[in-house]
Design a protein around this motif. Structure first.
Motif, PDB file in Angstrom:
ATOM      1  N   ASP A 268       1.052  -1.633  -0.226  1.00 38.26           N
ATOM      2  CA  ASP A 268      -0.014  -0.038   0.111  1.00 38.26           C
ATOM      3  C   ASP A 268       0.707   1.168   0.188  1.00 38.26           C
ATOM      4  O   ASP A 268       0.629   2.231   0.901  1.00 38.26           O
ATOM      5  N   SER A 269       1.779   0.961  -0.846  1.00 38.41           N
ATOM      6  CA  SER A 269       2.973   2.167  -0.928  1.00 38.41           C
ATOM      7  C   SER A 269       2.929   3.098  -0.767  1.00 38.41           C
ATOM      8  O   SER A 269       1.501   3.362  -1.903  1.00 38.41           O
ATOM      9  N   VAL A 270       3.006   4.256  -0.730  1.00 35.56           N
ATOM     10  CA  VAL A 270       3.157   5.873  -1.831  1.00 35.56           C
ATOM     11  C   VAL A 270       4.106   6.344  -1.596  1.00 35.56           C
ATOM     12  O   VAL A 270       5.342   5.857  -1.881  1.00 35.56           O
ATOM     13  N   MET A 271       4.427   7.486  -2.749  1.00 29.41           N
ATOM     14  CA  MET A 271       5.006   7.869  -3.433  1.00 29.41           C
ATOM     15  C   MET A 271       6.184   8.083  -2.396  1.00 29.41           C
ATOM     16  O   MET A 271       7.713   8.444  -3.093  1.00 29.41           O
ATOM     17  N   ALA A 272       6.178   8.346  -0.770  1.00 33.59           N
ATOM     18  CA  ALA A 272       7.527   8.897  -0.224  1.00 33.59           C
ATOM     19  C   ALA A 272       8.446   7.297  -0.506  1.00 33.59           C
ATOM     20  O   ALA A 272       9.091   7.366   0.505  1.00 33.59           O
ATOM     21  N   ALA A 273       7.813   6.367  -0.513  1.00 32.69           N
ATOM     22  CA  ALA A 273       8.434   4.936  -0.395  1.00 32.69           C
ATOM     23  C   ALA A 273       9.982   5.167  -1.182  1.00 32.69           C
ATOM     24  O   ALA A 273       9.974   5.637  -1.788  1.00 32.69           O
ATOM     25  N   GLY A 278       8.509  13.841   5.108  1.00 36.98           N
ATOM     26  CA  GLY A 278       8.839  15.127   4.156  1.00 36.98           C
ATOM     27  C   GLY A 278       6.828  15.136   4.032  1.00 36.98           C
ATOM     28  O   GLY A 278       6.258  14.085   3.818  1.00 36.98           O
ATOM     29  N   LYS A 279       6.702  16.374   3.286  1.00 37.63           N
ATOM     30  CA  LYS A 279       5.722  16.097   2.677  1.00 37.63           C
ATOM     31  C   LYS A 279       5.452  16.055   1.530  1.00 37.63           C
ATOM     32  O   LYS A 279       6.423  16.063   0.539  1.00 37.63           O
ATOM     33  N   TYR A 280       4.124  15.017   0.671  1.00 38.22           N
ATOM     34  CA  TYR A 280       4.293  14.371  -0.226  1.00 38.22           C
ATOM     35  C   TYR A 280       2.386  14.389  -1.259  1.00 38.22           C
ATOM     36  O   TYR A 280       1.836  15.438  -0.441  1.00 38.22           O
ATOM     37  N   LYS A 281       2.534  14.168  -2.089  1.00 38.34           N
ATOM     38  CA  LYS A 281       0.915  13.516  -2.516  1.00 38.34           C
ATOM     39  C   LYS A 281       0.292  12.698  -2.753  1.00 38.34           C
ATOM     40  O   LYS A 281       1.194  11.338  -2.157  1.00 38.34           O
ATOM     41  N   VAL A 289       5.164  12.835   6.205  1.00 39.02           N
ATOM     42  CA  VAL A 289       5.866  11.485   6.593  1.00 39.02           C
ATOM     43  C   VAL A 289       6.788  11.908   7.830  1.00 39.02           C
ATOM     44  O   VAL A 289       7.745  12.705   7.528  1.00 39.02           O
ATOM     45  N   VAL A 290       6.422  11.264   9.203  1.00 37.47           N
ATOM     46  CA  VAL A 290       6.851  11.592   9.994  1.00 37.47           C
ATOM     47  C   VAL A 290       7.558   9.824  10.456  1.00 37.47           C
ATOM     48  O   VAL A 290       6.341   9.110  10.841  1.00 37.47           O
ATOM     49  N   ASP A 291       9.202   9.888  10.589  1.00 36.07           N
ATOM     50  CA  ASP A 291       9.981   8.396  10.846  1.00 36.07           C
ATOM     51  C   ASP A 291       8.742   6.874  10.365  1.00 36.07           C
ATOM     52  O   ASP A 291       8.567   5.926  10.721  1.00 36.07           O
ATOM     53  N   ALA A 294       3.427   7.913   7.189  1.00 37.75           N
ATOM     54  CA  ALA A 294       2.303   8.885   6.145  1.00 37.75           C
ATOM     55  C   ALA A 294       0.954   8.749   6.685  1.00 37.75           C
ATOM     56  O   ALA A 294       0.076   7.457   6.807  1.00 37.75           O
ATOM     57  N   ARG A 295       0.619  10.141   6.508  1.00 33.69           N
ATOM     58  CA  ARG A 295      -0.827  10.501   7.104  1.00 33.69           C
ATOM     59  C   ARG A 295      -1.202  11.934   6.529  1.00 33.69           C
ATOM     60  O   ARG A 295      -0.730  12.631   5.597  1.00 33.69           O
ATOM     61  N   LEU A 296      -2.413  11.872   6.247  1.00 29.74           N
ATOM     62  CA  LEU A 296      -2.999  13.185   6.137  1.00 29.74           C
ATOM     63  C   LEU A 296      -2.425  13.746   6.899  1.00 29.74           C
ATOM     64  O   LEU A 296      -2.704  14.127   8.139  1.00 29.74           O
TER      65      LEU A 296
END
Length: 381
Positions: A268-273, A278-281, A289-291, A294-296
């Motif tokens: 269920d990965s997002v672009m931050a993988a 940092g901040k992503y979409k 993303v913190v530690d 990933a959260r809204l």
């Protein structure tokens, strides 16, 4: 190509063997001597079926809802570096127009591929529950529509492989019947439906549960809901095995209840993988993303994960304390069976596609091979 001296997973056992590959297929396990072929020496390495990720929204700075053809090819290269030989780009609920645009882009890329192979498209919505939307944009969730789904099929050149729907979404049973008739795998998720409604959907042909335990009504002794239906039925259960979405004990419980052959490990990965905090979409959403979590940005919902499939394998082994021969089923042959492609993919067998990941003793990816082509090489050779 010949892969020699590897610790090869064949029919559930790790055995030292050579593999002869021709025309993208595995042709022999008993080849001897030197041939006029590309040779990979896999001594002291594991030679395993390539990983299949059926639920990913992106990685390495690329979001599947926002990617163009060039970026999708780059994403396939990134996934190849993580041992993935096949995957389903998963589309977050979006506008009808944007979904049509993106499925057309993905369908075009599928005609000329490199890196990990796109096996089809996973639509996560838009026919979901408002109450259990998770990171799905509430204003874009709509009632089930066969007509809209048919347009997605047409725009994708019939490459929709699976769709996630909510069991209580108006008109969903008709959509399930249509999708199943077109050999599209239907998954239940983002739902607060009753046990009875969920079982009805399963009886109509839904055979998978999207990120089980996440984005759904929880189990209650008087109201079993989707979790009761998922654990009791023969449906495949996805599990996000990042250690954040599910406690390891829940992963073990799911395996004990379902049997290991019915559990599918996903990212269920997002672009931050693969990237720093940092901040992503995520589609139309802003996420932070913190530690590695990933959260809204607006709201407390988790928004996918930063997990990669090579780490998923390590996590499964750590969480379950099972050997690699067992854990790897959940990211290879199980998703292949769920997608009805196990005649060609998911295990190392004669005349199957040569989709192979070669890992060192620390389970780090050294080579990834897709249909006989080396698409990732970290050997230094």
């Amino acid at each position: 190509m010949i892969i020699k001296n590897g610790n090869v997973l064949v029919k559930g056992k790790i055995i030292t063997k050579n593999i002869f590959i021709k025309d993208g297929k595995i042709k022999d396990f008993n080849v001897e001597g030197v041939h006029d072929n590309q040779i990979i020496d896999a001594e002291e390495m594991y030679v395993l079926p390539g990983f299949i990720d059926v639920h990913t929204h992106g990685g390495n700075g690329i979001d599947t809802n926002l990617a163009d053809e060039k970026e999708l090819k780059e994403l396939s290269g990134f996934f190849a570096s993580k041992g993935v030989t096949g995957y389903l780009p998963t589309l977050l609920t979006d506008t009808h127009e944007k979904t049509c645009e993106v499925v057309e882009i993905i369908g075009n890329v599928m005609e000329e591929q490199s890196g990990s192979k796109i096996l089809g498209i996973h639509l996560e919505g838009p026919f979901l529950s408002h109450e259990f939307k998770g990171a799905m944009p509430d204003d874009l969730i709509v009632d089930s529509s066969i007509e809209k789904f048919m347009e997605y099929e047409k725009k994708s050149n019939d490459n929709i492989k699976t769709i996630t729907v909510a069991a209580e979404n108006p008109g969903v049973l008709g959509l399930i019947r249509y999708a199943v008739s077109k050999e599209v795998v239907v998954s239940l998720g983002h739902t607060g439906a009753t046990y009875e409604d969920c079982m009805m959907c399963i009886e109509e042909g839904a055979n998978r549960i999207t990120h089980t335990f996440n984005g759904m009504r929880q189990l209650h002794q008087h109201y079993p809901s989707i979790l009761g239906a998922s654990l009791e039925s023969d449906a495949y259960c996805e599990a996000i095995v990042d250690g954040l979405h599910l406690h390891p004990a829940i992963v073990r419980l799911m395996i004990k209840t379902k049997g290991i052959d019915k559990v599918i490990g996903i990212t269920d990965s997002v672009m931050a993988a693969g990237l720093p905090d940092g901040k992503y979409k995520l589609g139309v959403n802003d996420i932070i993303v913190v530690d590695g979590d990933a959260r809204l940005v607006h709201g407390d919902s988790r928004a996918g994960s930063t997990l990669t499939m090579n780490k998923a394998l390590k996590n499964l082994m750590e969480f379950t304390r099972l050997p690699i021969e067992e854990c790897i089923k959940m990211i290879t042959i199980n998703p292949a069976k769920m997608l009805n492609i196990d005649n060609d993919k998911g295990s190392l067998d004669i005349d199957k596609d040569a989709d192979i990941v070669i890992m060192d003793k620390n389970y780090d990816v050294i080579y990834t091979i897709v249909e006989g082509r080396v698409v990732y090489n970290n050997s230094g050779k």
